[in-house]
Scaffold this active site. Structure first.
Site, PDB file in Angstrom:
ATOM      1  CE1 TYR A 197      -0.871 -26.461 180.485  1.00 53.05           C
ATOM      2  CE2 TYR A 197      -0.559 -24.109 180.126  1.00 53.05           C
ATOM      3  CZ  TYR A 197      -1.243 -25.152 180.735  1.00 53.05           C
ATOM      4  OH  TYR A 197      -2.291 -24.886 181.589  1.00 53.05           O
ATOM      5  CG  ASP A 299      -1.085 -22.347 171.835  1.00 52.44           C
ATOM      6  OD1 ASP A 299      -1.316 -21.126 171.947  1.00 52.44           O
ATOM      7  OD2 ASP A 299      -1.100 -23.135 172.801  1.00 52.44           O
ATOM      8  CE  LYS A 327       0.647 -17.690 178.797  1.00 49.52           C
ATOM      9  NZ  LYS A 327       0.895 -18.019 180.174  1.00 49.52           N
TER      10      LYS A 327
HETATM   11  C1  LIG Z   1       1.307 -21.810 174.602  1.00 47.15           C
HETATM   12  C2  LIG Z   1       0.185 -21.729 175.593  1.00 47.15           C
HETATM   13  N1  LIG Z   1      -1.056 -22.018 175.194  1.00 47.15           N
HETATM   14  C3  LIG Z   1      -2.108 -21.945 176.035  1.00 47.15           C
HETATM   15  C4  LIG Z   1      -1.931 -21.577 177.350  1.00 47.15           C
HETATM   16  C5  LIG Z   1      -3.102 -21.490 178.276  1.00 47.15           C
HETATM   17  O1  LIG Z   1      -3.405 -20.157 178.530  1.00 47.15           O
HETATM   18  P1  LIG Z   1      -4.252 -19.758 179.813  1.00 47.15           P
HETATM   19  O2  LIG Z   1      -3.396 -19.972 180.999  1.00 47.15           O
HETATM   20  O3  LIG Z   1      -4.616 -18.325 179.567  1.00 47.15           O
HETATM   21  O4  LIG Z   1      -5.456 -20.635 179.839  1.00 47.15           O
HETATM   22  C6  LIG Z   1      -0.651 -21.263 177.803  1.00 47.15           C
HETATM   23  C7  LIG Z   1      -0.418 -20.858 179.205  1.00 47.15           C
HETATM   24  O5  LIG Z   1       0.673 -20.752 179.692  1.00 47.15           O
HETATM   25  C8  LIG Z   1       0.439 -21.344 176.908  1.00 47.15           C
HETATM   26  O6  LIG Z   1       1.696 -21.090 177.289  1.00 47.15           O
END
Ligand SMILES: Cc1ncc(COP(=O)(O)O)c(C=O)c1O
Length: 491
Positions: A197, A299, A327
């Site tokens: 994700y 990521d 986060k």
């Molecule tokens: C690995 C990863 N990337 C991106 C995101 C997206 O982050 P946000 O919810 O701050 O948009 C998340 C959210 O859970 C994530 O787990």
């Protein structure tokens, strides 16, 4: 022994055999007789979940009331769709240190951590001080402030990438990273891993958690849309590979010669429990992609500060072209960062790609992030978390060993989860086979016993903050033991 932490009404009669002396839940001799040490029959597990959900609801009448009343003006009665949990959303009143408190006055050891964003815990003095000082000096200018330089310098030191920019959420950060990979290479296709994700923008809402019938053959996964509202033309630009399988990436690069801009990956998968890269996998990816003049984005929105001070990047010693963070970075304030090599970020610096946003580098976010990096996520804090990680892992493993549960524990720094399967999971297809009902039952037992784990069953992990202590982890372990006895006790 689980201490009683509930301030809400205690259940008097339940259909579980959780000991009344420990959690206030009465034993059921019927279930004890039915339990034979094997995996529970479907009907019994269903009944256990129903019993725990009943307790859950009984403890939270104010949440139920708010959830109902909120329907009128909040779509779905919540502020994000993933706050809708079964049996009902939990409405919180406040947090302090390692704890959160719901609107019914129940205290929880907070291992939910706001979906992995509360590494600082709640109301950390350093974050409070930084935010309070900045509030009185102005919270928004849309011009850079000196803290941005300090933050970028510290991120460069930790993650090894020299140049940084900021955004406000993980979604924005990964969106920018993908734009940048496309802009630099002039190519449209990207590769993404099945089960990862990366936020809710179009290019990455593909094969996030596909059902088996959507996912396609394991050797050639489909690009399955993960949301409505995303044009097929965009979904088709995202090619899907399998985690820990270099051949699956090589095949895509060969088939689409000269068309792939780059690949985005969670270097430790953390939206499918926790799935770690096999030795050599991440290095192999970088080599493959670079051979095809394509870029690699790690990521680290979830893993960034939580698995260690410099994320998976530093732990595995593989330098990607781009890193995205969010986060826990802002100590609870909304912020994201995108780091890149000189080549990548020169493209931003010379206007080749305009990376913009009204709130990028917001002074409040920068002040909180600076405090997070320099005063909260310190070497001592990581040592403290490491002790608690080990305590949690060992304690839960012992409870599993004393039961007949098919389960194992996976941890990575402050993050950890119980996987309800005997064999290690190495990719999304293995994860699909894990029985989610045990995760939900476990979540309910923890919740009713005063520990708030992230909801969504087998997908999420716990987050230990710098403010947790041994007693908090004891509560997690004790609740787990009660759960394990109920659903997989000795014959
Ligand atoms: C690995 C990863 N990337 C991106 C995101 C997206 O982050 P946000 O919810 O701050 O948009 C998340 C959210 O859970 C994530 O787990």
């Amino acid at each position: 022994m689980v201490t009683v932490h509930h301030t809400a009404e205690q259940p008097v009669q339940t259909s579980t055999d959780q000991p009344a002396s420990t959690t206030g839940q009465q034993q059921s001799s019927t279930h004890r007789a039915e339990r034979t040490g094997r995996a529970l029959a479907d009907a019994t597990l269903k009944e256990i979940i129903a019993g725990q959900e009943e307790i859950f609801v009984r403890r939270q009448p104010n949440s139920a009331h708010l959830a109902e009343a909120a329907q009128q003006h909040l779509a779905g009665g919540v502020t994000s769709s993933w706050q809708i949990t079964a049996p009902q959303p939990v409405w919180l009143s406040h947090g302090h240190g390692s704890k959160v408190y719901d609107v019914d006055g129940n205290e929880y050891v907070d291992l939910h951590g706001g979906y992995g964003a509360a590494l600082a815990g709640h109301g950390h003095p350093a974050i409070q001080e930084a935010v309070t000082a900045q509030v009185s000096r102005g919270t928004h200018f849309a011009q850079p402030t000196p803290n941005a330089v300090a933050v970028a310098r510290e991120l460069a030191r930790r993650f090894g990438l020299p140049r940084w920019r900021f955004a406000n959420s993980g979604t924005e950060a990964t969106m920018d990273a993908i734009h940048l990979m496309r802009s630099i290479t002039g190519r449209d296709l990207i590769i993404k891993i099945e089960g990862c994700y990366h936020g809710h923008h179009d290019s990455v809402q593909v094969s996030v958690a596909p059902e088996p019938e959507q996912a396609g053959p394991a050797a050639k996964p489909y690009s399955a849309p993960s949301s409505t509202g995303i044009p097929k033309a965009i979904t088709d630009l995202t090619l899907i590979a399998t985690f820990n399988d270099l051949d699956s990436v090589a095949r895509l690069l060969e088939t689409h010669q000269g068309q792939v801009a780059g690949m985005i990956i969670e270097p430790i998968m953390m939206n499918a429990g926790i799935i770690k890269p096999e030795p050599g996998y991440l290095t192999g990816l970088k080599t493959l992609l670079h051979q095809h003049h394509a870029l690699l984005t790690f990521d680290e929105v979830k893993t960034g500060l939580t698995v260690g001070p410099g994320g998976v990047t530093r732990q595995e010693d593989v330098q990607p072209d781009l890193i995205t963070l969010a986060k826990s970075l802002g100590g609870g304030v909304s912020v994201a960062a995108i780091g890149g090599t000189e080549t990548v970020m020169d493209h931003v610096a010379n206007g080749g790609y305009e990376m913009v946003g009204t709130f990028n580098g917001n002074p409040l976010a920068m002040a909180a992030t600076r405090a997070m990096l320099t005063e909260v996520a310190t070497p001592e804090a990581y040592q403290h978390i490491e002790k608690l990680r080990l305590q949690a892992k060992t304690g839960i493993e012992q409870a599993i060993a004393a039961s007949t549960l098919s389960a194992h524990v996976v941890t990575a720094g402050a993050k950890g989860c119980v996987v309800f399967a005997t064999e290690p999971v190495t990719s999304y297809r293995g994860f699909l086979g894990v029985d989610d009902r045990y995760s939900h039952a476990h979540w309910l037992y923890q919740h009713n016993g005063g520990v708030f784990l992230p909801p969504w069953g087998k997908i999420e992990q716990w987050l230990i903050s710098v403010q947790h202590d041994e007693a908090d982890i004891d509560r997690l372990i004790d609740n787990f033991a009660v759960f394990a006895r109920a659903v997989g006790g000795p014959p």
